[in-house]
Design a protein around this motif. Sequence first.
Motif, PDB file in Angstrom:
ATOM      1  N   LYS A  69      -6.102  -6.233   1.063  1.00  0.00           N
ATOM      2  CA  LYS A  69      -5.551  -5.258   2.030  1.00  0.00           C
ATOM      3  C   LYS A  69      -5.174  -4.145   1.283  1.00  0.00           C
ATOM      4  O   LYS A  69      -4.337  -4.288   0.300  1.00  0.00           O
ATOM      5  N   SER A 118      -9.332  -4.276   3.718  1.00  0.00           N
ATOM      6  CA  SER A 118      -9.074  -3.826   5.125  1.00  0.00           C
ATOM      7  C   SER A 118      -7.852  -2.721   4.864  1.00  0.00           C
ATOM      8  O   SER A 118      -7.386  -2.784   3.548  1.00  0.00           O
ATOM      9  N   ASP A 133      -4.561  -0.523   7.250  1.00  0.00           N
ATOM     10  CA  ASP A 133      -3.839  -0.229   8.476  1.00  0.00           C
ATOM     11  C   ASP A 133      -3.540   1.295   8.215  1.00  0.00           C
ATOM     12  O   ASP A 133      -3.004   1.595   7.259  1.00  0.00           O
ATOM     13  N   ASP A 152     -12.993   0.510  12.722  1.00  0.00           N
ATOM     14  CA  ASP A 152     -11.822   0.278  13.424  1.00  0.00           C
ATOM     15  C   ASP A 152     -11.660  -1.178  13.856  1.00  0.00           C
ATOM     16  O   ASP A 152     -13.156  -1.618  14.362  1.00  0.00           O
ATOM     17  N   THR A 153     -10.883  -2.016  13.589  1.00  0.00           N
ATOM     18  CA  THR A 153     -10.885  -3.292  14.246  1.00  0.00           C
ATOM     19  C   THR A 153     -10.065  -3.615  15.369  1.00  0.00           C
ATOM     20  O   THR A 153      -9.735  -4.795  15.967  1.00  0.00           O
ATOM     21  N   ARG A 155      -5.865  -2.184  16.952  1.00  0.00           N
ATOM     22  CA  ARG A 155      -4.514  -1.362  17.103  1.00  0.00           C
ATOM     23  C   ARG A 155      -3.267  -1.951  17.177  1.00  0.00           C
ATOM     24  O   ARG A 155      -3.202  -2.958  18.040  1.00  0.00           O
ATOM     25  N   SER A 156      -2.258  -1.647  16.861  1.00  0.00           N
ATOM     26  CA  SER A 156      -0.843  -1.904  17.146  1.00  0.00           C
ATOM     27  C   SER A 156       0.101  -0.734  17.435  1.00  0.00           C
ATOM     28  O   SER A 156      -0.235   0.453  17.012  1.00  0.00           O
ATOM     29  N   HIS A 212      -5.908  -0.746  12.864  1.00  0.00           N
ATOM     30  CA  HIS A 212      -6.474  -1.662  11.751  1.00  0.00           C
ATOM     31  C   HIS A 212      -7.963  -1.420  11.567  1.00  0.00           C
ATOM     32  O   HIS A 212      -8.705  -1.072  12.698  1.00  0.00           O
TER      33      HIS A 212
END
Length: 149
Positions: free
Chosen positions: A71, A102, A104, A123-124, A126-127, A140
């Motif tokens: 990440k 990956s 963010d 895109d995988t 959202r937060s 994400h």
Amino acid sequence: MTIRQRIPSDNLALSELWLRSVRATHTFLGEADIQALYPQVRDLYLPAVQVWVEENPDGRPAGFIGIDQDKVEMLFIEPEQRGQGIGTRLLDFVRQRCGPLSVDVNEQNPEAHGFYRHYGFHDTGRSETDGQGQPFPLIHMALAPSSNR
């Protein structure tokens, strides 16, 4: 330019680079937010991840990337050196070591989102909040294993 691993004595210079970069790109953050994050970046975040630094010929950092396993936790470039391929070289460098990555991205930073999409991330999710629970939504993203660069 040379890419090398961070050493502890780099932390101040990298924190200062982070500060200049954030002020240039994270316009959604207020100065109080930036000042609150600065010591955390210097004292907590930089030592907590594996950091690779791209150096200018004179030895000054041009940019750096911090990773935790696969990440990307941070990628910051000197503002006057943006657009010169430093971010791409740093991503290529860590990708060779870690495989698919990956990341963010702050939703309010469309340039960073576009950069990662151009690189091949998708895109995988959202937060609504960032990692500290602040109201800075995150997108994400992941790099497909078969993505060719």
